[in-house]
Design a protein around this motif. Structure first.
Motif, PDB file in Angstrom:
ATOM      1  N   SER A   1       0.861  -1.176   0.000  1.00  0.00           N
ATOM      2  CA  SER A   1       0.000   0.000   0.000  1.00  0.00           C
ATOM      3  C   SER A   1       0.895   1.223   0.000  1.00  0.00           C
ATOM      4  O   SER A   1       1.792   1.339   0.842  1.00  0.00           O
TER       5      SER A   1
ATOM      6  N   ARG B   1      -8.601   3.783   1.306  1.00  0.00           N
ATOM      7  CA  ARG B   1      -7.794   4.631   2.169  1.00  0.00           C
ATOM      8  C   ARG B   1      -8.632   5.796   2.682  1.00  0.00           C
ATOM      9  O   ARG B   1      -9.405   6.409   1.938  1.00  0.00           O
TER      10      ARG B   1
ATOM     11  N   GLN C   1      -8.103  -8.270  -2.916  1.00  0.00           N
ATOM     12  CA  GLN C   1      -8.840  -7.217  -2.230  1.00  0.00           C
ATOM     13  C   GLN C   1     -10.314  -7.233  -2.625  1.00  0.00           C
ATOM     14  O   GLN C   1     -11.196  -7.138  -1.771  1.00  0.00           O
TER      15      GLN C   1
ATOM     16  N   GLU D   1       6.076  -3.643   4.942  1.00  0.00           N
ATOM     17  CA  GLU D   1       4.643  -3.887   4.819  1.00  0.00           C
ATOM     18  C   GLU D   1       4.398  -4.762   3.604  1.00  0.00           C
ATOM     19  O   GLU D   1       4.986  -4.558   2.544  1.00  0.00           O
TER      20      GLU D   1
ATOM     21  N   ASP E   1      -0.824  -5.373   3.392  1.00  0.00           N
ATOM     22  CA  ASP E   1      -1.374  -4.615   4.519  1.00  0.00           C
ATOM     23  C   ASP E   1      -0.970  -5.176   5.877  1.00  0.00           C
ATOM     24  O   ASP E   1      -1.481  -4.721   6.907  1.00  0.00           O
TER      25      ASP E   1
ATOM     26  N   LYS F   1       1.740  -5.209   8.706  1.00  0.00           N
ATOM     27  CA  LYS F   1       2.833  -4.338   9.106  1.00  0.00           C
ATOM     28  C   LYS F   1       3.633  -4.992  10.226  1.00  0.00           C
ATOM     29  O   LYS F   1       3.093  -5.749  11.033  1.00  0.00           O
TER      30      LYS F   1
ATOM     31  N   ASN G   1      -2.365  -6.646  10.815  1.00  0.00           N
ATOM     32  CA  ASN G   1      -3.117  -6.021   9.742  1.00  0.00           C
ATOM     33  C   ASN G   1      -4.343  -5.374  10.372  1.00  0.00           C
ATOM     34  O   ASN G   1      -5.258  -6.065  10.822  1.00  0.00           O
TER      35      ASN G   1
ATOM     36  N   ASN H   1      -6.735  -4.025   9.111  1.00  0.00           N
ATOM     37  CA  ASN H   1      -7.968  -4.251   8.367  1.00  0.00           C
ATOM     38  C   ASN H   1      -8.675  -5.532   8.801  1.00  0.00           C
ATOM     39  O   ASN H   1      -9.792  -5.793   8.353  1.00  0.00           O
TER      40      ASN H   1
END
Length: 624
Positions: free
Chosen positions: A66, A108, A121, A532, A535, A537, A573, A575
Motif C-alpha cells: 500500500s 484509504r 482485495q 509492509e 497490509d 505491518k 493487519n 484491516n
C-alpha cells in the motif's frame, strides 16, 4: 517558530502548495514545522513506478503493498486535541449528514475515491458484509438541525472508532456557500474484515476451532463461537458462544448473552449495560444474571514447581447484579472543562448463592460463602482526548485520554458467617508531559471492615508511560514503561497475586512466584518498521521485565528478583479483527528450579486499552 529537518535523497520531489522542487543530489531541507508537504520518490513509489510497467507485476504490487499517504506533516506524530478541527464551527446549525462507507480492503481514509485494485482485495470485500448505513446513524450523538458542539462531534468520532467492526472514522464539517451558518457533515468510516478464526491442534485426538464475526450481515451484531473436541475427555464435544448487540435503538444500551457447555463448565449469562461513553449521557447502569457450574484445579502446599498438591474444586452458583449511576455537571467557569467534568453518583447490589461448593466455615473457603453486597460511590471524572498514531495500533487513529478521576466508595455486605462494611478510594490522572510523552498514574486503597478489623483489602499503585514518537527516517520508535506495586491487606488463605507470564514476567510460568505483595517493572522498546506486505505491518520490540513477590510479611526488596529479557516481533493487519501475531524469544537469568531459562513463544497479542478515567459500576478491585 519551531523548525524540522528533512533529509532528502537523489531524485526526490517536494511539493509545497503550488511549487514543485526536485533535487538531483542528497539535500538537507529546513522548514517551519507548520508546513505541510508531499514527497515523491520514496522507496515504495519508485518501486511502484517500475512494477507498473507490466500488468502482472502491477497486480502483484497492488496485492502486496500500500502506498503511504501523500499528505503528512514533517513532524511524524499527528498529536492533536480531538475537538480542535471543529472549533471554528461552534454554534452553527448542522445541515445534511452524508456517509461515506469504505470497504475493508484496498481503500484509504485519506483518498476515499480510491477503489480496490487487486483480485484478493476485491474478493475479500465481496465476502465481507459492509456496515449498513443505519448502523452508523444509530451511533450518532447528533442529528440534522442540532447546534454544532465541537466536543460532541469529537466524542462521536471516538465512539465510531471504538466500534469493533470499524477500523477508522473521520468527521468533516463544511459550511454552505449560500448560508455559512449551516454546516454539512461528512462522515467517513472504514470497515474491517469482520470474520476471524483460529485453530489450536493439541494432538491427534483434540483441538479447538474458534470462529468470530464482529458484524453479522453488516448489522453491528457480534457472535463468537468456540468448538472443541477431546477424545480423551469424559465429554468429547464442547461448545461456547457469545452474542452481543452493542447499541439498541440508539440508546447505547448493549445486550450480551453467553453460553457454555464443556467438561469443566456449564455457563449461561445475560447482560444489559450502558456506560458513560460521552458526558452527554446522564444515566448509566446494568443488569447481569448468571448461572454457572465450574470445575477447576487449585494448587496448594507448593514447595517447588515439581512438588505441590492438587485438589479439584466443583462449584455451582446463581449470581445477580444490578447497578445505576447518574452524572451531574459541576458548573465550572471554563466552558470546556465544565462540559468534560461530571460528578457521578452510583449504586449497586449484587448477590451470589452457591448450590454446590467445597466445605465452608467462618474461616474456611470464604470465597464460597453466600453473600449480598450493596455498594455506593461518589466521584468526579474529567475526560478529554488527543488523537495520535503508532502507539498500540499500526497506523490507525488512536484516541488517548487525558484528565483525572477521583472516587470514594462505601458499602455493606450481608454474608452467611457475619456481616461487614466496605470502604475504599481511587484516584488517577493522565496526560502528556510536554514533548517527553504520556504518563498515566493511579492508586487505590480499599478494604472490608469486620469487627473493627480490616480484611481482604488491597493497596495498589500503577504508572504507565509511553514516549513521544521518535522518527529516524522511515523507522519510528516508542519507549514503554509500566510500574505496579500491589499489597494485599489480610487476604484470605486461598487468595494470591503472581508474576507469571501476562501478570508480570512474560513467558515465565512458575507456580512458586505468588504471594500477597508484588513489585513489577516492565520496559519495552518498540520499532514500527517501514516493512509492509498485503497490509500486514511489522513491529520489532525488545523488553526487560523485573518482578518480586512475597507473602507481605517482610519488605518486598528483600526478595530475590526474577527477570526476563528478550526480543520479538509483531505482525498486524489493522484491516482484520485477528490479534497481532507475536513471536517472542526470552531469557530468564534466575529462573526457579525446574523452569527453563529460555522461552520461545508464538501467540496472539490483542494490544492494550487506555484507562480513560471512566467511572462505572462500583466494585471492589479484583486481586490478581
Amino acid at each position: 517558530m519551531k523548525y524540522d529537518t528533512l533529509q532528502l535523497s537523489k531524485n526526490t520531489t517536494i511539493i509545497l502548495k503550488d511549487a514543485r522542487l526536485t533535487f538531483d543530489k542528497d539535500t538537507t531541507l529546513i522548514l517551519p514545522d507548520t508546513v505541510f508537504y508531499k514527497v515523491n520518490g520514496n522507496f515504495y513509489q519508485r518501486l511502484h513506478g517500475k512494477w507498473s510497467q507490466r500488468k502482472l507485476t502491477k497486480e502483484l504490487f497492488n496485492l502486496l503493498f500500500s502506498l503511504p499517504s501523500d499528505d503528512f506533516k514533517i513532524d511524524s506524530t499527528q498529536l492533536v486535541k480531538s475537538e480542535n478541527p471543529f472549533k471554528d464551527y461552534n454554534g452553527k446549525i448542522i445541515g445534511e449528514i452524508k456517509l461515506i462507507k469504505l470497504k475493508a480492503l484496498g481503500t484509504r481514509m485519506d483518498k476515499p475515491e480510491e477503489r480496490p485494485k487487486s483480485f484478493v482485495q476485491k474478493t475479500g470485500n465481496t465476502i465481507n458484509f459492509n456496515t449498513r448505513e443505519r448502523v452508523i446513524l444509530n451511533n450518532l450523538l447528533f442529528s440534522s438541525g442540532d447546534i454544532v458542539d465541537p466536543l460532541v462531534i469529537s466524542d462521536n468520532e471516538r465512539i465510531l472508532r471504538e466500534l469493533p467492526y470499524i477500523k477508522d472514522a473521520r468527521i468533516y464539517l463544511s459550511p454552505r456557500a449560500d448560508n455559512p451558518n449551516i454546516v454539512d457533515v461528512e462522515i467517513i468510516t472504514k470497515d474491517v474484515l469482520a470474520l476471524s478464526f483460529d485453530i489450536e491442534a493439541r494432538d491427534f485426538d483434540s483441538g479447538i476451532l474458534r470462529v468470530n464475526h464482529k458484524n453479522i450481515f453488516g448489522s453491528g451484531h457480534e457472535i463468537d463461537n468456540r468448538f472443541a473436541v477431546d477424545n480423551s475427555s469424559d465429554q468429547k464435544f464442547s461448545y461456547q458462544a457469545r452474542y452481543k448487540v452493542p447499541n439498541i435503538k440508539r440508546s447505547f444500551i448493549s445486550f450480551e448473552a453467553n453460553y457454555a457447555n464443556t467438561v469443566n463448565k456449564d455457563f449461561s449469562n445475560i447482560k444489559l449495560s450502558r456506560e458513560f461513553i460521552s458526558p452527554k449521557i446522564k444515566f448509566a447502569g446494568g443488569i447481569e444474571i448468571t448461572n454457572q457450574r465450574l470445575r477447576f484445579r487449585e494448587l496448594s502446599n507448593i514447595i517447588s514447581d515439581d512438588e505441590y498438591d492438587i485438589q479439584t474444586i466443583n462449584e455451582r452458583y446463581d449470581y445477580q447484579d444490578f447497578w445505576l449511576a447518574r452524572a451531574f455537571p459541576l458548573n465550572l467557569k471554563d466552558p470546556i472543562l465544565n462540559d468534560r467534568t461530571r460528578l457521578i453518583l452510583s449504586g449497586r447490589v449484587s448477590n451470589i448463592k452457591f448450590s454446590l461448593r467445597p466445605e465452608v466455615d467462618i474461616d474456611l473457603n470464604q470465597q464460597f460463602h453466600n453473600r449480598t453486597l450493596s455498594i455506593t460511590s461518589i466521584g468526579i471524572s474529567q475526560r478529554r482526548y488527543f488523537k495520535d498514531q503508532l502507539i498500540f495500533g499500526y497506523g490507525r487513529t488512536e484516541d488517548i485520554p487525558y484528565g483525572y478521576q477521583i472516587e470514594l466508595l462505601g458499602g455493606y455486605e450481608w454474608a452467611e458467617f457475619g456481616n461487614r462494611y466496605f470502604l475504599g478510594g481511587k484516584a488517577g490522572r493522565g496526560g502528556y508531559i510536554g514533548n517527553l510523552g504520556y504518563l498515566l498514574g493511579g492508586f487505590s486503597l480499599e478494604s472490608f471492615l469486620k469487627n473493627k478489623i480490616f480484611e481482604q483489602g488491597v493497596f495498589k499503585v500503577d504508572f504507565r508511560f509511553f514516549s513521544s514518537l521518535i522518527d529516524l527516517n522511515q523507522w519510528k520508535f516508542r519507549q514503554f514503561i509500566n510500574f505496579n506495586y500491589t499489597f494485599g491487606i489480610d487476604r484470605f488463605p486461598n487468595e494470591y497475586i503472581d508474576i507469571r507470564d501476562k501478570n508480570g514476567i512474560r513467558g515465565l510460568g512458575s507456580n512458586t512466584l505468588r504471594g500477597t505483595q508484588r513489585f513489577l517493572l516492565n520496559i519495552e522498546t518498540v520499532s514500527f518498521t517501514p516493512f509492509e506486505a498485503a497490509d500486514f505491518k511489522l513491529a520489532i520490540f525488545g523488553f526487560y521485565d523485573l518482578g518480586m513477590v512475597n507473602d507481605g510479611k517482610r519488605h518486598i526488596f528483600r526478595e530475590k528478583a526474577q527477570s526476563g529479557i528478550g526480543v520479538g516481533f509483531r505482525i498486524r493487519n489493522d484491516n482484520l479483527t485477528f490479534k497481532a501475531i507475536e513471536i517472542r524469544l526470552a531469557y530468564y537469568p534466575d529462573a526457579p528450579i525446574g523452569i527453563p531459562m529460555t522461552d520461545l513463544d508464538l501467540s496472539g497479542n490483542s494490544g492494550f486499552n487506555f484507562s480513560d478515567f471512566l467511572i462505572t459500576r462500583p466494585s471492589p478491585s479484583i486481586f490478581r
